[in-house]
Design a protein around this motif. Structure first.
Motif, PDB file in Angstrom:
ATOM      1  N   ALA A   1      75.989  -6.198 -48.256  1.00 39.92           N
ATOM      2  CA  ALA A   1      74.722  -5.527 -48.024  1.00 39.92           C
ATOM      3  C   ALA A   1      74.080  -5.049 -49.317  1.00 39.92           C
ATOM      4  O   ALA A   1      73.098  -4.339 -49.289  1.00 39.92           O
ATOM      5  N   THR A   2      74.629  -5.465 -50.456  1.00 38.78           N
ATOM      6  CA  THR A   2      74.233  -4.843 -51.701  1.00 38.78           C
ATOM      7  C   THR A   2      72.861  -5.186 -52.206  1.00 38.78           C
ATOM      8  O   THR A   2      72.118  -4.305 -52.587  1.00 38.78           O
ATOM      9  N   LEU A   3      72.516  -6.430 -52.260  1.00 45.07           N
ATOM     10  CA  LEU A   3      71.294  -6.809 -52.948  1.00 45.07           C
ATOM     11  C   LEU A   3      70.130  -7.073 -52.029  1.00 45.07           C
ATOM     12  O   LEU A   3      69.184  -7.737 -52.395  1.00 45.07           O
TER      13      LEU A   3
ATOM     14  N   THR B   1      71.552 -19.502 -69.183  1.00 49.47           N
ATOM     15  CA  THR B   1      71.729 -18.054 -69.205  1.00 49.47           C
ATOM     16  C   THR B   1      72.691 -17.557 -68.131  1.00 49.47           C
ATOM     17  O   THR B   1      72.946 -16.368 -68.050  1.00 49.47           O
ATOM     18  N   LYS B   2      73.158 -18.458 -67.291  1.00 50.09           N
ATOM     19  CA  LYS B   2      74.036 -18.117 -66.171  1.00 50.09           C
ATOM     20  C   LYS B   2      73.333 -17.221 -65.154  1.00 50.09           C
ATOM     21  O   LYS B   2      73.968 -16.501 -64.404  1.00 50.09           O
ATOM     22  N   GLU B   3      72.009 -17.262 -65.164  1.00 53.27           N
ATOM     23  CA  GLU B   3      71.227 -16.535 -64.173  1.00 53.27           C
ATOM     24  C   GLU B   3      71.035 -17.430 -62.957  1.00 53.27           C
ATOM     25  O   GLU B   3      71.070 -18.642 -63.051  1.00 53.27           O
ATOM     26  N   VAL B   4      70.822 -16.779 -61.830  1.00 53.54           N
ATOM     27  CA  VAL B   4      70.512 -17.502 -60.597  1.00 53.54           C
ATOM     28  C   VAL B   4      69.260 -16.870 -60.010  1.00 53.54           C
ATOM     29  O   VAL B   4      69.120 -15.647 -59.997  1.00 53.54           O
TER      30      VAL B   4
ATOM     31  N   ILE C   1      77.387 -14.891 -58.867  1.00 50.48           N
ATOM     32  CA  ILE C   1      77.607 -15.724 -57.673  1.00 50.48           C
ATOM     33  C   ILE C   1      77.986 -14.870 -56.462  1.00 50.48           C
ATOM     34  O   ILE C   1      77.601 -15.181 -55.332  1.00 50.48           O
ATOM     35  N   ASP C   2      78.711 -13.777 -56.684  1.00 56.53           N
ATOM     36  CA  ASP C   2      79.075 -12.868 -55.585  1.00 56.53           C
ATOM     37  C   ASP C   2      77.829 -12.205 -54.995  1.00 56.53           C
ATOM     38  O   ASP C   2      77.689 -12.092 -53.772  1.00 56.53           O
ATOM     39  N   ALA C   3      76.937 -11.766 -55.869  1.00 56.41           N
ATOM     40  CA  ALA C   3      75.717 -11.104 -55.419  1.00 56.41           C
ATOM     41  C   ALA C   3      74.823 -12.081 -54.652  1.00 56.41           C
ATOM     42  O   ALA C   3      74.281 -11.738 -53.604  1.00 56.41           O
ATOM     43  N   VAL C   4      74.699 -13.298 -55.173  1.00 55.78           N
ATOM     44  CA  VAL C   4      73.873 -14.312 -54.501  1.00 55.78           C
ATOM     45  C   VAL C   4      74.476 -14.665 -53.143  1.00 55.78           C
ATOM     46  O   VAL C   4      73.766 -14.735 -52.134  1.00 55.78           O
ATOM     47  N   ARG C   5      75.765 -14.871 -53.113  1.00 61.50           N
ATOM     48  CA  ARG C   5      76.448 -15.204 -51.858  1.00 61.50           C
ATOM     49  C   ARG C   5      76.238 -14.115 -50.814  1.00 61.50           C
ATOM     50  O   ARG C   5      75.986 -14.391 -49.634  1.00 61.50           O
TER      51      ARG C   5
ATOM     52  N   ASN D   1      60.217 -13.172 -51.234  1.00 62.26           N
ATOM     53  CA  ASN D   1      60.944 -12.530 -52.327  1.00 62.26           C
ATOM     54  C   ASN D   1      61.452 -13.563 -53.314  1.00 62.26           C
ATOM     55  O   ASN D   1      61.869 -14.664 -52.926  1.00 62.26           O
ATOM     56  N   LEU D   2      61.469 -13.173 -54.569  1.00 63.41           N
ATOM     57  CA  LEU D   2      62.054 -13.984 -55.627  1.00 63.41           C
ATOM     58  C   LEU D   2      62.995 -13.076 -56.398  1.00 63.41           C
ATOM     59  O   LEU D   2      62.555 -12.135 -57.057  1.00 63.41           O
ATOM     60  N   TYR D   3      64.300 -13.304 -56.261  1.00 61.73           N
ATOM     61  CA  TYR D   3      65.330 -12.467 -56.869  1.00 61.73           C
ATOM     62  C   TYR D   3      65.935 -13.204 -58.057  1.00 61.73           C
ATOM     63  O   TYR D   3      66.450 -14.309 -57.910  1.00 61.73           O
ATOM     64  N   ARG D   4      65.898 -12.590 -59.208  1.00 61.65           N
ATOM     65  CA  ARG D   4      66.502 -13.139 -60.429  1.00 61.65           C
ATOM     66  C   ARG D   4      67.747 -12.309 -60.748  1.00 61.65           C
ATOM     67  O   ARG D   4      67.655 -11.148 -61.112  1.00 61.65           O
ATOM     68  N   TYR D   5      68.890 -12.936 -60.578  1.00 64.98           N
ATOM     69  CA  TYR D   5      70.177 -12.278 -60.831  1.00 64.98           C
ATOM     70  C   TYR D   5      70.640 -12.640 -62.235  1.00 64.98           C
ATOM     71  O   TYR D   5      70.712 -13.824 -62.574  1.00 64.98           O
ATOM     72  N   ALA D   6      70.990 -11.645 -63.022  1.00 69.50           N
ATOM     73  CA  ALA D   6      71.438 -11.886 -64.391  1.00 69.50           C
ATOM     74  C   ALA D   6      72.774 -11.183 -64.631  1.00 69.50           C
ATOM     75  O   ALA D   6      72.955 -10.040 -64.222  1.00 69.50           O
TER      76      ALA D   6
END
Length: 190
Positions: A7-9, A113-116, A83-87, A136-141
């Protein structure tokens, strides 16, 4: 970012805006944040745990309760990978599929950059039975310890506005994706 990570992100759950509270800059990113020529001011913040901070920014005349555009900055510290956050976010979107006819997601990745980047659409009906549509457009870094989320969210309220919003989504998506990917990531001071 929240516990459990599943439920985090979820930066925004349609129609569940945060309760009014004192705005505290927990990250050292007070704003304004500029994205695609628009300026966004810090309007809401939360620190649900010692390892998770969430801040929401809106442009002048808008609120976190009723916005057309919002920028989000979130940070989770500890042993969490991108990857955990995206999953976790994808799992939340999969759960919506039974009740949300518009839910859709697509993953873009920046290998160097290893961003997703996660692009997703969600919807809900308001108390009057009118649609509220949110893209929404989420950029995870990755961070030294944890993950940062830098995101943009757009909403339309009412059936007519939602229909027009969806009709223009292709152009909005292209412009905002380019802007978010080119933008410098906020640099949290703490």
């Amino acid at each position: 970012m929240r516990i459990p990570l599943a439920a985090t992100l979820l930066a925004l759950v349609i129609l569940t805006a945060p309760a009014a509270a004192q705005v505290v800059d927990y990250l050292g990113v007070p704003g304004p944040i500029s994205l695609d020529g628009k300026s966004y001011e810090l309007a809401w913040s939360s620190r649900p745990s010692d390892t998770y901070v969430k801040q929401e920014y809106v442009s002048s005349g808008q609120s976190v309760d009723n916005f057309e555009q919002m920028v989000l900055v979130e940070r989770v510290t500890g042993n969490v990978k991108v990857i955990d956050a995206v999953r976790s976010q994808l799992e939340m979107l999969d759960k919506r599929k039974g009740s949300d006819p518009l839910v859709h997601s697509e993953i873009l990745q920046k290998n160097a950059t290893k961003e997703v980047v996660l692009d997703f659409l969600i919807s809900a009906k308001d108390p009057k039975g009118e649609y509220v549509v949110e893209w929404n457009l989420y950029r995870y870094a990755p961070m030294k310890s944890g993950v940062m989320l830098f995101a943009v969210s757009h909403r339309a309220y009412g059936n007519d506005n939602s229909k027009a919003f969806l009709g223009g989504l292709k152009q909005l998506r292209a412009a905002q994706t380019g802007a978010l990917l080119k933008a410098d990531l906020p640099k949290p001071a703490y």
